[in-house]
Design a protein around this motif. Structure first.
Motif, PDB file in Angstrom:
ATOM      1  N   THR A   1      62.388  28.687  14.677  1.00 43.68           N
ATOM      2  CA  THR A   1      62.120  30.096  14.987  1.00 43.68           C
ATOM      3  C   THR A   1      61.628  30.877  13.779  1.00 43.68           C
ATOM      4  N   LEU A   2      61.374  30.195  12.665  1.00 42.37           N
ATOM      5  CA  LEU A   2      60.939  30.887  11.453  1.00 42.37           C
ATOM      6  C   LEU A   2      59.430  30.810  11.279  1.00 42.37           C
ATOM      7  N   CYS A   3      58.835  31.916  10.889  1.00 45.42           N
ATOM      8  CA  CYS A   3      57.408  32.005  10.654  1.00 45.42           C
ATOM      9  C   CYS A   3      57.175  32.078   9.155  1.00 45.42           C
ATOM     10  N   GLY A   4      56.246  31.292   8.639  1.00 42.29           N
ATOM     11  CA  GLY A   4      56.006  31.321   7.201  1.00 42.29           C
ATOM     12  C   GLY A   4      54.848  30.443   6.796  1.00 42.29           C
ATOM     13  N   GLY A   5      55.008  29.783   5.654  1.00 40.92           N
ATOM     14  CA  GLY A   5      53.921  28.995   5.094  1.00 40.92           C
ATOM     15  C   GLY A   5      52.988  29.900   4.325  1.00 40.92           C
ATOM     16  N   SER A   6      51.709  29.772   4.588  1.00 44.76           N
ATOM     17  CA  SER A   6      50.706  30.654   3.992  1.00 44.76           C
ATOM     18  C   SER A   6      50.396  31.751   4.993  1.00 44.76           C
ATOM     19  N   CYS A   7      50.584  32.993   4.562  1.00 44.82           N
ATOM     20  CA  CYS A   7      50.373  34.138   5.452  1.00 44.82           C
ATOM     21  C   CYS A   7      49.293  35.053   4.883  1.00 44.82           C
ATOM     22  N   THR A   8      48.481  35.593   5.761  1.00 43.10           N
ATOM     23  CA  THR A   8      47.466  36.567   5.379  1.00 43.10           C
ATOM     24  C   THR A   8      47.901  37.923   5.900  1.00 43.10           C
ATOM     25  N   VAL A   9      47.767  38.945   5.056  1.00 43.09           N
ATOM     26  CA  VAL A   9      48.139  40.309   5.426  1.00 43.09           C
ATOM     27  C   VAL A   9      46.872  41.144   5.473  1.00 43.09           C
ATOM     28  N   TYR A  10      46.642  41.779   6.616  1.00 43.16           N
ATOM     29  CA  TYR A  10      45.475  42.646   6.830  1.00 43.16           C
ATOM     30  C   TYR A  10      45.972  44.043   7.153  1.00 43.16           C
ATOM     31  N   MET A  11      45.350  45.031   6.567  1.00 41.59           N
ATOM     32  CA  MET A  11      45.660  46.421   6.908  1.00 41.59           C
ATOM     33  C   MET A  11      44.327  47.138   7.043  1.00 41.59           C
ATOM     34  N   GLY A  12      44.042  47.593   8.255  1.00 43.25           N
ATOM     35  CA  GLY A  12      42.771  48.260   8.471  1.00 43.25           C
ATOM     36  C   GLY A  12      42.539  48.583   9.925  1.00 43.25           C
TER      37      GLY A  12
ATOM     38  N   ASN B   1      44.074  27.996  12.846  1.00 42.65           N
ATOM     39  CA  ASN B   1      45.384  27.363  12.632  1.00 42.65           C
ATOM     40  C   ASN B   1      46.531  28.352  12.493  1.00 42.65           C
ATOM     41  N   THR B   2      46.413  29.505  13.134  1.00 36.75           N
ATOM     42  CA  THR B   2      47.494  30.489  13.097  1.00 36.75           C
ATOM     43  C   THR B   2      48.618  30.055  14.029  1.00 36.75           C
ATOM     44  N   ALA B   3      49.848  30.089  13.524  1.00 36.01           N
ATOM     45  CA  ALA B   3      51.017  29.675  14.300  1.00 36.01           C
ATOM     46  C   ALA B   3      51.858  30.861  14.767  1.00 36.01           C
ATOM     47  N   CYS B   4      51.831  31.979  14.006  1.00 34.55           N
ATOM     48  CA  CYS B   4      52.655  33.131  14.373  1.00 34.55           C
ATOM     49  C   CYS B   4      52.067  34.396  13.750  1.00 34.55           C
ATOM     50  N   ILE B   5      52.310  35.524  14.423  1.00 34.07           N
ATOM     51  CA  ILE B   5      51.784  36.807  13.966  1.00 34.07           C
ATOM     52  C   ILE B   5      52.823  37.907  14.138  1.00 34.07           C
ATOM     53  N   ALA B   6      52.618  38.986  13.377  1.00 32.79           N
ATOM     54  CA  ALA B   6      53.385  40.220  13.536  1.00 32.79           C
ATOM     55  C   ALA B   6      52.442  41.373  13.203  1.00 32.79           C
ATOM     56  N   ALA B   7      52.613  42.507  13.865  1.00 33.43           N
ATOM     57  CA  ALA B   7      51.727  43.648  13.631  1.00 33.43           C
ATOM     58  C   ALA B   7      52.422  44.951  13.993  1.00 33.43           C
TER      59      ALA B   7
ATOM     60  N   GLU C   1      53.835  32.437   1.088  1.00 35.99           N
ATOM     61  CA  GLU C   1      52.708  32.640   0.180  1.00 35.99           C
ATOM     62  C   GLU C   1      51.780  33.654   0.845  1.00 35.99           C
ATOM     63  N   LEU C   2      51.600  34.814   0.204  1.00 37.59           N
ATOM     64  CA  LEU C   2      50.835  35.903   0.818  1.00 37.59           C
ATOM     65  C   LEU C   2      49.446  36.044   0.214  1.00 37.59           C
ATOM     66  N   THR C   3      48.466  36.261   1.081  1.00 32.63           N
ATOM     67  CA  THR C   3      47.107  36.600   0.686  1.00 32.63           C
ATOM     68  C   THR C   3      46.786  37.935   1.339  1.00 32.63           C
TER      69      THR C   3
END
Length: 145
Positions: free
Chosen positions: A75-86, A95-101, A43-45
């Motif tokens: 090993t899977l990252c998911g659930g509710s994810c927030t996407v930031y670009m800036g 409550n962040t469990a995993c990130i990618a950038a 689920e992306l925000t």
């Protein structure tokens, strides 16, 4: 205190540079980020506009694409994810469990980019798709570097 912690994280970014031995960095390319966006069932925000990685899209060299999610199952990252670009900022991300950038970011165990912070480029637990396990993260530092 807030400025001091942020300053030390920015200095750590500068000291880390961009070169790293093969296999030790979890920083992903814009193409890998776009692929993940197109194929995930999380689920992306979106904070701001949806990232546009087309070759004709205008973007700054200081722009970072980042996603952070609240669930990790094995090993899977998911659930509710927030996407930031800036650009450079401190993002409160409880409550962040995993990130990618697409560029190096810092992750801290306290809000306001305070507390103990680590760097994505030195991820201790790498996950598939360029994600890093960061259980306990409460805020994320996006650097201008």
């Amino acid at each position: 205190m807030k400025f001091t912690a942020f300053f030390y994280v920015v200095v750590a970014f500068a000291a880390s540079g961009t070169a790293s031995p093969a296999g030790t960095s979890t920083i992903i390319s814009e193409a890998e980020f776009a692929y993940w966006l197109a194929t995930t069932d999380a689920e992306l925000t979106f904070v701001g506009s949806r990232p546009d990685f087309s070759p004709l899209a205008r973007r700054s060299a200081q722009t970072t694409a980042l996603t952070y999610c609240n669930k990790r199952i094995g090993t899977l990252c998911g659930g509710s994810c927030t996407v930031y670009m800036g650009g450079a900022t401190c993002i409160n991300a409880p409550n962040t469990a995993c990130i990618a950038a697409t560029k190096d970011v810092g992750f801290c165990d306290a809000s306001g980019c305070n507390g103990n912070c680590g760097l994505l480029s030195t991820c201790g637990t790498q996950l598939p798709g360029g994600f890093c396990a960061v259980d306990g993260t409460q805020s994320i530092v996006v650097s201008p570097l």
